[in-house]
Design a protein around this motif. Structure first.
Motif, short mmCIF file in Angstrom:
data_model
loop_
_atom_site.label_atom_id
_atom_site.label_comp_id
_atom_site.label_asym_id
_atom_site.label_seq_id
_atom_site.Cartn_x
_atom_site.Cartn_y
_atom_site.Cartn_z
N ASP A 151 -29.22 16.22 -29.69
CA ASP A 151 -29.40 15.08 -30.59
C ASP A 151 -28.64 15.27 -31.90
N MET A 152 -28.66 16.50 -32.40
CA MET A 152 -27.94 16.78 -33.66
C MET A 152 -26.43 16.67 -33.46
N ILE A 153 -25.94 17.17 -32.34
CA ILE A 153 -24.50 17.09 -32.08
C ILE A 153 -24.07 15.64 -31.94
N THR A 154 -24.90 14.82 -31.33
CA THR A 154 -24.59 13.39 -31.21
C THR A 154 -24.44 12.77 -32.59
N GLN A 155 -25.36 13.07 -33.50
CA GLN A 155 -25.30 12.52 -34.86
C GLN A 155 -24.11 13.08 -35.63
N SER A 189 -21.32 14.17 -34.38
CA SER A 189 -20.12 13.59 -33.80
C SER A 189 -19.90 12.17 -34.31
N ALA A 190 -20.97 11.40 -34.40
CA ALA A 190 -20.87 10.04 -34.93
C ALA A 190 -20.42 10.06 -36.39
N SER A 191 -20.93 11.02 -37.16
CA SER A 191 -20.55 11.15 -38.56
C SER A 191 -19.07 11.49 -38.68
N LYS A 192 -18.63 12.42 -37.86
CA LYS A 192 -17.23 12.84 -37.88
C LYS A 192 -16.31 11.66 -37.53
N SER A 193 -16.68 10.90 -36.51
CA SER A 193 -15.87 9.74 -36.11
C SER A 193 -15.81 8.70 -37.22
N SER A 194 -16.93 8.47 -37.87
CA SER A 194 -16.97 7.50 -38.97
C SER A 194 -16.07 7.93 -40.11
N LEU A 195 -16.10 9.21 -40.45
CA LEU A 195 -15.25 9.71 -41.52
C LEU A 195 -13.77 9.61 -41.15
N GLN A 196 -13.44 9.91 -39.90
CA GLN A 196 -12.05 9.82 -39.47
C GLN A 196 -11.55 8.38 -39.50
N ARG A 197 -12.40 7.44 -39.10
CA ARG A 197 -12.02 6.03 -39.17
C ARG A 197 -11.79 5.61 -40.62
N LEU A 198 -12.68 6.04 -41.50
CA LEU A 198 -12.54 5.69 -42.91
C LEU A 198 -11.25 6.29 -43.49
N MET A 199 -10.95 7.53 -43.16
CA MET A 199 -9.70 8.13 -43.64
C MET A 199 -8.50 7.34 -43.15
#
Length: 86
Positions: free
Chosen positions: A33-37, A39-49
């Protein structure tokens, strides 16, 4: 460069996801569950960058065109930023 409300909202969402991960750790939740969250955080940051880099590139190229500057140098700089963000 102007950072709009949507960009700030993206950061706030990531901040919420990371706070959720901390809570999961404190509660001893399953790592899946933590890795899922995370991973979602990482993807969001990459999209924002990507959004920030692309909008900055557009502004810089338009400014270079207005000032008769070399656009290629600005494009190379933006590409380097994009590569660094990956």
């Amino acid at each position: 460069m102007n950072y709009d409300k949507n960009m700030i909202n993206r950061i706030n969402r990531v901040q919420g996801q990371l706070n959720g991960v901390i809570k999961m750790m404190e509660e001893g939740k399953h790592c899946k569950d933590m890795i899922t969250q995370l991973s979602a955080s990482k993807s969001s940051l990459q999209r924002l960058m990507g959004i920030i880099i692309s909008e900055n590139l557009i502004e810089c190229v338009n400014s270079a065109d207005d000032n008769n500057e070399d656009s290629q140098e600005i494009i190379n700089e933006a590409v380097n930023l994009l590569v660094k963000s990956k």
